[in-house]
Design a protein around this motif. Structure first.
Motif, PDB file in Angstrom:
ATOM      1  N   PHE A  22       0.813  -1.222   0.000  1.00 19.11           N
ATOM      2  CA  PHE A  22       0.000   0.000   0.000  1.00 19.11           C
ATOM      3  C   PHE A  22       0.844   1.270   0.000  1.00 19.11           C
ATOM      4  O   PHE A  22       1.853   1.359   0.682  1.00 19.11           O
ATOM      5  CB  PHE A  22      -0.935   0.010   1.221  1.00 19.11           C
ATOM      6  N   VAL A  23       0.380   2.239  -0.777  1.00 16.11           N
ATOM      7  CA  VAL A  23       1.010   3.561  -0.818  1.00 16.11           C
ATOM      8  C   VAL A  23       0.618   4.344   0.439  1.00 16.11           C
ATOM      9  O   VAL A  23       1.414   5.074   1.020  1.00 16.11           O
ATOM     10  CB  VAL A  23       0.544   4.317  -2.081  1.00 16.11           C
ATOM     11  N   GLU A  49      -0.885   4.879  11.928  1.00 14.90           N
ATOM     12  CA  GLU A  49       0.416   4.536  11.328  1.00 14.90           C
ATOM     13  C   GLU A  49       1.162   3.523  12.192  1.00 14.90           C
ATOM     14  O   GLU A  49       1.760   2.575  11.681  1.00 14.90           O
ATOM     15  CB  GLU A  49       1.265   5.811  11.135  1.00 14.90           C
ATOM     16  N   ALA A  50       1.084   3.697  13.522  1.00 12.55           N
ATOM     17  CA  ALA A  50       1.746   2.751  14.430  1.00 12.55           C
ATOM     18  C   ALA A  50       1.094   1.368  14.357  1.00 12.55           C
ATOM     19  O   ALA A  50       1.771   0.340  14.391  1.00 12.55           O
ATOM     20  CB  ALA A  50       1.702   3.282  15.858  1.00 12.55           C
ATOM     21  N   GLY A  51      -0.241   1.366  14.209  1.00  7.09           N
ATOM     22  CA  GLY A  51      -0.971   0.093  14.232  1.00  7.09           C
ATOM     23  C   GLY A  51      -0.959  -0.683  12.932  1.00  7.09           C
ATOM     24  O   GLY A  51      -1.165  -1.897  12.921  1.00  7.09           O
ATOM     25  N   THR A  52      -0.740   0.018  11.801  1.00  7.69           N
ATOM     26  CA  THR A  52      -0.792  -0.677  10.501  1.00  7.69           C
ATOM     27  C   THR A  52       0.542  -0.671   9.758  1.00  7.69           C
ATOM     28  O   THR A  52       0.747  -1.469   8.845  1.00  7.69           O
ATOM     29  CB  THR A  52      -1.830  -0.010   9.558  1.00  7.69           C
ATOM     30  N   GLY A  53       1.410   0.280  10.101  1.00  8.29           N
ATOM     31  CA  GLY A  53       2.674   0.407   9.369  1.00  8.29           C
ATOM     32  C   GLY A  53       2.499   1.035   7.992  1.00  8.29           C
ATOM     33  O   GLY A  53       3.361   0.926   7.121  1.00  8.29           O
ATOM     34  N   ILE A  54       1.357   1.716   7.777  1.00 11.12           N
ATOM     35  CA  ILE A  54       1.083   2.349   6.467  1.00 11.12           C
ATOM     36  C   ILE A  54       0.907   3.852   6.688  1.00 11.12           C
ATOM     37  O   ILE A  54       0.275   4.276   7.657  1.00 11.12           O
ATOM     38  CB  ILE A  54      -0.210   1.760   5.832  1.00 11.12           C
ATOM     39  N   GLN A  55       1.463   4.656   5.774  1.00  6.56           N
ATOM     40  CA  GLN A  55       1.307   6.116   5.872  1.00  6.56           C
ATOM     41  C   GLN A  55      -0.174   6.500   5.857  1.00  6.56           C
ATOM     42  O   GLN A  55      -0.967   5.884   5.140  1.00  6.56           O
ATOM     43  CB  GLN A  55       2.012   6.805   4.697  1.00  6.56           C
ATOM     44  N   PHE A  56      -0.512   7.552   6.588  1.00  7.18           N
ATOM     45  CA  PHE A  56      -1.926   7.895   6.789  1.00  7.18           C
ATOM     46  C   PHE A  56      -2.138   9.400   6.665  1.00  7.18           C
ATOM     47  O   PHE A  56      -1.302  10.201   7.082  1.00  7.18           O
ATOM     48  CB  PHE A  56      -2.348   7.433   8.197  1.00  7.18           C
ATOM     49  N   THR A  57      -3.279   9.784   6.098  1.00  6.39           N
ATOM     50  CA  THR A  57      -3.675  11.195   6.052  1.00  6.39           C
ATOM     51  C   THR A  57      -5.190  11.289   6.180  1.00  6.39           C
ATOM     52  O   THR A  57      -5.895  10.294   5.942  1.00  6.39           O
ATOM     53  CB  THR A  57      -3.180  11.869   4.752  1.00  6.39           C
ATOM     54  N   GLY A 110     -17.430   8.683  -0.334  1.00  4.23           N
ATOM     55  CA  GLY A 110     -16.560   8.898   0.823  1.00  4.23           C
ATOM     56  C   GLY A 110     -15.298   8.057   0.799  1.00  4.23           C
ATOM     57  O   GLY A 110     -14.194   8.573   1.010  1.00  4.23           O
ATOM     58  N   VAL A 111     -15.445   6.758   0.505  1.00  4.87           N
ATOM     59  CA  VAL A 111     -14.244   5.903   0.522  1.00  4.87           C
ATOM     60  C   VAL A 111     -13.331   6.190  -0.668  1.00  4.87           C
ATOM     61  O   VAL A 111     -12.104   6.166  -0.542  1.00  4.87           O
ATOM     62  CB  VAL A 111     -14.575   4.381   0.588  1.00  4.87           C
ATOM     63  N   ILE A 112     -13.919   6.486  -1.827  1.00  5.09           N
ATOM     64  CA  ILE A 112     -13.096   6.786  -3.007  1.00  5.09           C
ATOM     65  C   ILE A 112     -12.356   8.108  -2.799  1.00  5.09           C
ATOM     66  O   ILE A 112     -11.153   8.223  -3.065  1.00  5.09           O
ATOM     67  CB  ILE A 112     -13.957   6.823  -4.293  1.00  5.09           C
ATOM     68  N   GLY A 113     -13.068   9.110  -2.289  1.00  4.77           N
ATOM     69  CA  GLY A 113     -12.433  10.403  -2.027  1.00  4.77           C
ATOM     70  C   GLY A 113     -11.359  10.292  -0.962  1.00  4.77           C
ATOM     71  O   GLY A 113     -10.280  10.892  -1.082  1.00  4.77           O
ATOM     72  N   ALA A 114     -11.638   9.516   0.091  1.00  5.95           N
ATOM     73  CA  ALA A 114     -10.647   9.319   1.158  1.00  5.95           C
ATOM     74  C   ALA A 114      -9.395   8.637   0.601  1.00  5.95           C
ATOM     75  O   ALA A 114      -8.270   9.046   0.890  1.00  5.95           O
ATOM     76  CB  ALA A 114     -11.256   8.480   2.286  1.00  5.95           C
ATOM     77  N   ALA A 115      -9.604   7.620  -0.226  1.00  5.14           N
ATOM     78  CA  ALA A 115      -8.463   6.927  -0.836  1.00  5.14           C
ATOM     79  C   ALA A 115      -7.634   7.900  -1.657  1.00  5.14           C
ATOM     80  O   ALA A 115      -6.394   7.855  -1.646  1.00  5.14           O
ATOM     81  CB  ALA A 115      -8.950   5.758  -1.691  1.00  5.14           C
ATOM     82  N   SER A 116      -8.304   8.815  -2.356  1.00  7.14           N
ATOM     83  CA  SER A 116      -7.565   9.764  -3.214  1.00  7.14           C
ATOM     84  C   SER A 116      -6.634  10.662  -2.407  1.00  7.14           C
ATOM     85  O   SER A 116      -5.635  11.165  -2.935  1.00  7.14           O
ATOM     86  CB  SER A 116      -8.529  10.598  -4.072  1.00  7.14           C
ATOM     87  N   LEU A 117      -6.952  10.883  -1.132  1.00  7.97           N
ATOM     88  CA  LEU A 117      -6.050  11.682  -0.278  1.00  7.97           C
ATOM     89  C   LEU A 117      -4.661  11.055  -0.197  1.00  7.97           C
ATOM     90  O   LEU A 117      -3.658  11.741  -0.099  1.00  7.97           O
ATOM     91  CB  LEU A 117      -6.607  11.777   1.152  1.00  7.97           C
ATOM     92  N   ALA A 118      -4.640   9.706  -0.247  1.00  9.29           N
ATOM     93  CA  ALA A 118      -3.362   8.981  -0.094  1.00  9.29           C
ATOM     94  C   ALA A 118      -2.504   9.027  -1.360  1.00  9.29           C
ATOM     95  O   ALA A 118      -1.342   8.603  -1.343  1.00  9.29           O
ATOM     96  CB  ALA A 118      -3.635   7.526   0.311  1.00  9.29           C
ATOM     97  N   LEU A 119      -3.063   9.538  -2.455  1.00  5.30           N
ATOM     98  CA  LEU A 119      -2.280   9.646  -3.691  1.00  5.30           C
ATOM     99  C   LEU A 119      -1.087  10.581  -3.500  1.00  5.30           C
ATOM    100  O   LEU A 119      -0.102  10.514  -4.239  1.00  5.30           O
ATOM    101  CB  LEU A 119      -3.137  10.138  -4.863  1.00  5.30           C
ATOM    102  N   GLN A 120      -1.162  11.459  -2.479  1.00  5.21           N
ATOM    103  CA  GLN A 120      -0.032  12.364  -2.219  1.00  5.21           C
ATOM    104  C   GLN A 120       1.239  11.603  -1.826  1.00  5.21           C
ATOM    105  O   GLN A 120       2.343  12.140  -1.912  1.00  5.21           O
ATOM    106  CB  GLN A 120      -0.408  13.350  -1.106  1.00  5.21           C
TER     107      GLN A 120
END
Length: 322
Positions: free
Chosen positions: A66-67, A103-111, A309-319
């Protein structure tokens, strides 16, 4: 190597929706859990982490696949620090260090960002906005919310209040709003607002009408009832719908004249009235806009429903895409 994915989370007062999404915005998996708001909402983030980790195991995926993770949430969001405060429907009265925990619980970057903003990003990316850089979403539900995307950027404003379309004044002598102001769009165009307009207008309406009869009998009515009866040509229901569409068209006209987006997208529960609502709002919009705006800005209906909501939220992670 398989292409990396993103996770979108839409955090609401009753459910948390999740989706695993490709970098092109296609949903591959989705699921939801109940929002546990007990104990001042202290279980919400741990249960989100647990649900993500459980699903990744189930699908044999790792954090490295995951990005990033993006989330839409109610409340006041500090995007810089990844925190939320004042999400009262989640019982979050104190500052929540959401990013740090996830981030601590999953090891994946979060926004994260505000939920109405995130829905706007979804409709803009994969819905009615057709990925245009200038799109406004107006959500008509229990309240009226919105998100404004201008020249490709989501507008936040100096205090994070940009896009609070529900608090545009449409009637200076109107109803008092929960925000303390008078005549906000939310007071007349939300689901409860539509009913409020019907009750107010019924006091002076003397003709024959099923809606008027139900109100006079003290029956509970919903905004859906008003639109259904209007579609059946109930004269009083048509009058109520016309008044609501006048307010919406006025607000859309002001937004159009100020920002000239390619489209103003109507979403949320009230927008389920569909073309019946859209065409009437458009008529008033045309009345309150000057020619160049009238010709270039369209009034559209949202297309993604609950997936915005989920598609828009996912798009935040494109950064996080390198």
């Amino acid at each position: 190597m398989e292409e990396k994915k993103i996770i979108g989370i839409d955090l609401g007062g009753t459910t948390v929706k999740f989706a695993i999404v490709t970098l092109e915005g296609e949903i591959q998996q989705k699921w939801s859990i109940e929002t546990n708001i007990l104990d001042e909402g202290s279980h919400i983030v741990p249960e989100i982490i647990e649900s993500i980790n459980h699903r990744l195991n189930l699908y044999e995926l790792k954090a490295d696949d995951f990005v990033g993770i993006g989330m839409g949430t109610p409340g006041s969001v500090d995007r810089e620090n990844g925190t939320v405060i004042g999400a009262y429907n989640l019982n979050w009265k104190t500052l929540q260090p959401v990013r740090e925990q996830i981030e601590a619980g999953t090891g994946i970057q979060f926004t994260l960002d505000n939920d109405a903003n995130v829905a706007a990003l979804g409709e803009r990316w994969k819905g009615a906005g057709e990925n245009n850089p200038d799109v406004i979403l107006m959500t008509l539900g229990t309240g009226v919310g919105g998100g404004i995307i201008a020249e490709g950027n989501l507008l936040h404003g100096v205090a994070g209040c940009a896009g609070e379309i529900g608090h545009v004044t449409v009637d200076p002598h109107g109803f008092e709003c929960t925000c303390g102001k008078v005549g906000c769009l939310e007071t007349v165009a939300s689901a409860t607002g539509v009913v409020r307009v019907a009750r107010q207008l019924s006091e002076e309406y003397a003709g024959d009408s099923e809606l008027k009869r139900r109100l006079d009998d003290g029956q509970d009515i919903s905004s859906k009832d008003v639109f259904v009866l209007a579609e059946q040509d109930d004269p009083f229901a048509l009058m109520v719908v016309d008044k609501v569409c006048f307010y919406l068209g006025l607000a859309c006209g002001n937004l159009g004249n100020t920002l000239n987006p390619s489209s103003i997208v109507l979403g949320g529960g009230v927008s389920a009235a569909g073309e019946f609502l859209r065409s009437r709002v458009e008529n008033y919009f045309n009345e309150y806009t000057f020619p160049q705006v009238r010709e270039s800005t369209q009034i559209k209906l949202a297309q993604l429903g609950n997936d915005a909501g989920v598609i828009g939220a996912a798009s935040l992670a494109l950064q996080f895409v390198k």
